[in-house]
Enzyme design. Structure first.
Site, PDB file in Angstrom:
ATOM      1  N   ILE A 174       0.856  -1.187   0.000  1.00  0.00           N
ATOM      2  CA  ILE A 174       0.000   0.000   0.000  1.00  0.00           C
ATOM      3  C   ILE A 174       0.893   1.238   0.000  1.00  0.00           C
ATOM      4  O   ILE A 174       1.781   1.377   0.847  1.00  0.00           O
ATOM      5  CB  ILE A 174      -0.928   0.019   1.228  1.00  0.00           C
ATOM      6  CG1 ILE A 174      -1.848  -1.205   1.223  1.00  0.00           C
ATOM      7  CG2 ILE A 174      -1.754   1.302   1.264  1.00  0.00           C
ATOM      8  CD1 ILE A 174      -2.735  -1.321   2.452  1.00  0.00           C
ATOM      9  N   GLU A 217       1.854  -3.756   5.630  1.00  0.00           N
ATOM     10  CA  GLU A 217       0.902  -3.363   4.582  1.00  0.00           C
ATOM     11  C   GLU A 217       1.203  -4.053   3.249  1.00  0.00           C
ATOM     12  O   GLU A 217       0.768  -3.601   2.187  1.00  0.00           O
ATOM     13  CB  GLU A 217       0.924  -1.846   4.389  1.00  0.00           C
ATOM     14  CG  GLU A 217       2.229  -1.272   3.855  1.00  0.00           C
ATOM     15  CD  GLU A 217       3.239  -0.926   4.936  1.00  0.00           C
ATOM     16  OE1 GLU A 217       4.089  -0.056   4.673  1.00  0.00           O
ATOM     17  OE2 GLU A 217       3.178  -1.507   6.042  1.00  0.00           O
TER      18      GLU A 217
END
Length: 304
Positions: A174, A217
């Site tokens: 991300i 992430e």
């Protein structure tokens, strides 16, 4: 209602199968085999039993040999085996336990004991299966975790070494997630991770595809039987699907919503490559995607 457990009764005497079936069919789904080889075939079939009641003395493959083969194979080694026997010698019991049996039921059958022992070992099997599942699932996102990813990648690389097929790996990250947490808060960050994980898993939904939270992430997708072009297409689908979630990201300098960068690496069975090598290749391409402006897939899709 709980799904009925499958019990495989293995005995060369039809009468014994009949008696045990009548005792257990109310609470369990009954499978039956009159020889050791048929029992092994059933255990390796598409619907393996949850528990095996195995006669010790059979023509051909003995119960001891069947148990030995079951415990030697990764697919069947965790199926609990209860030996059925008319023998009562301590040495015979010891041999069964050494081979991996969990219990003994002695002939002639005592209904209360048969039911109690079967119920106990089915209960233990369910608990073990649940613990195994929990150990392989990421607690936050509820998709597979890094441990499960490592096991799956190693297994799939061994498989393609035999078949010569392609195997692709996608690593994604991300963009600006630290800034997302700093700006929107960690509670929102957790919600974001769960939504992205669901989107990633939804795009890798063919039989054999595997998705996991790789760490923080980062998310990983293993694509057996998929060449580079096919994997890039799936990576692009993941990227656009996450973008279409339209999760607000006020701290991003790429877009006003959460975006992903993805790296794709592919190997064929003819190549001698380790899990670490394939991960490093995908990670290098992920770095290139980040370096080239984020919210992208690297290598990029070829123009047709």
């Amino acid at each position: 209602m709980d799904k009925l457990s499958r019990i495989l009764i293995v005995d060369d005497e039809r009468h014994n199968i009949k008696v045990l079936s009548e005792l257990l069919r109310e609470e369990h789904k009954i499978m039956a085999a009159k020889s050791g080889q048929v029992a092994l075939n059933a255990a390796h079939g598409p619907n393996p039993p949850d528990l095996i009641l195995l006669d010790v003395m059979m023509p051909g493959l003995s119960g001891y040999e069947v148990c030995r083969q079951l415990k030697a194979h990764p697919r069947t080694m965790h199926i609990p085996v209860i030996f059925i026997t008319a023998l009562d010698a301590t040495d015979d019991e010891a041999k069964g336990f050494e081979l991996g049996a969990v219990d003994y039921i002695f002939k002639p059958f005592k209904p209360v004991i048969v039911k109690a022992r079967v119920r106990t070992h089915i209960h233990l099997k369910r608990k073990t299966d649940l613990l195994d599942r929990m150990a392989s699932i990421d607690g936050l996102t509820e998709i597979s975790n890094r441990r499960s990813f490592d096991i799956t990648l190693e297994k799939e690389l061994r498989r393609i070494a035999r078949s010569g097929a392609f195997l692709s790996l996608i690593l994604s990250d991300i963009d600006f997630f630290k800034k997302y947490n700093d700006y929107h808060g960690h509670a929102q960050g957790d919600t974001c991770l769960r939504r992205v994980a669901k989107a990633v898993a939804g795009c890798a939904n063919r039989s054999g595809d595997f998705s996991a939270r790789y760490g923080g992430e980062e998310f990983a997708v293993i694509l057996p039987g998929t060449d580079l072009d096919g994997a890039i297409t799936i990576a692009e689908k993941i990227r656009t699907t996450v973008a279409e979630l339209n999760i607000s990201h006020a701290a991003s300098t790429v877009a006003d919503h959460v975006t992903l960068s993805l790296g794709v690496a592919t190997v064929s069975g003819s190549q001698d490559i380790s899990p670490v090598d394939l991960i490093m290749a995908a990670d290098d391409f992920l770095y290139q995607a980040k370096k080239s402006g984020k919210n992208s897939v690297f290598p990029p899709k070829k123009n047709v």
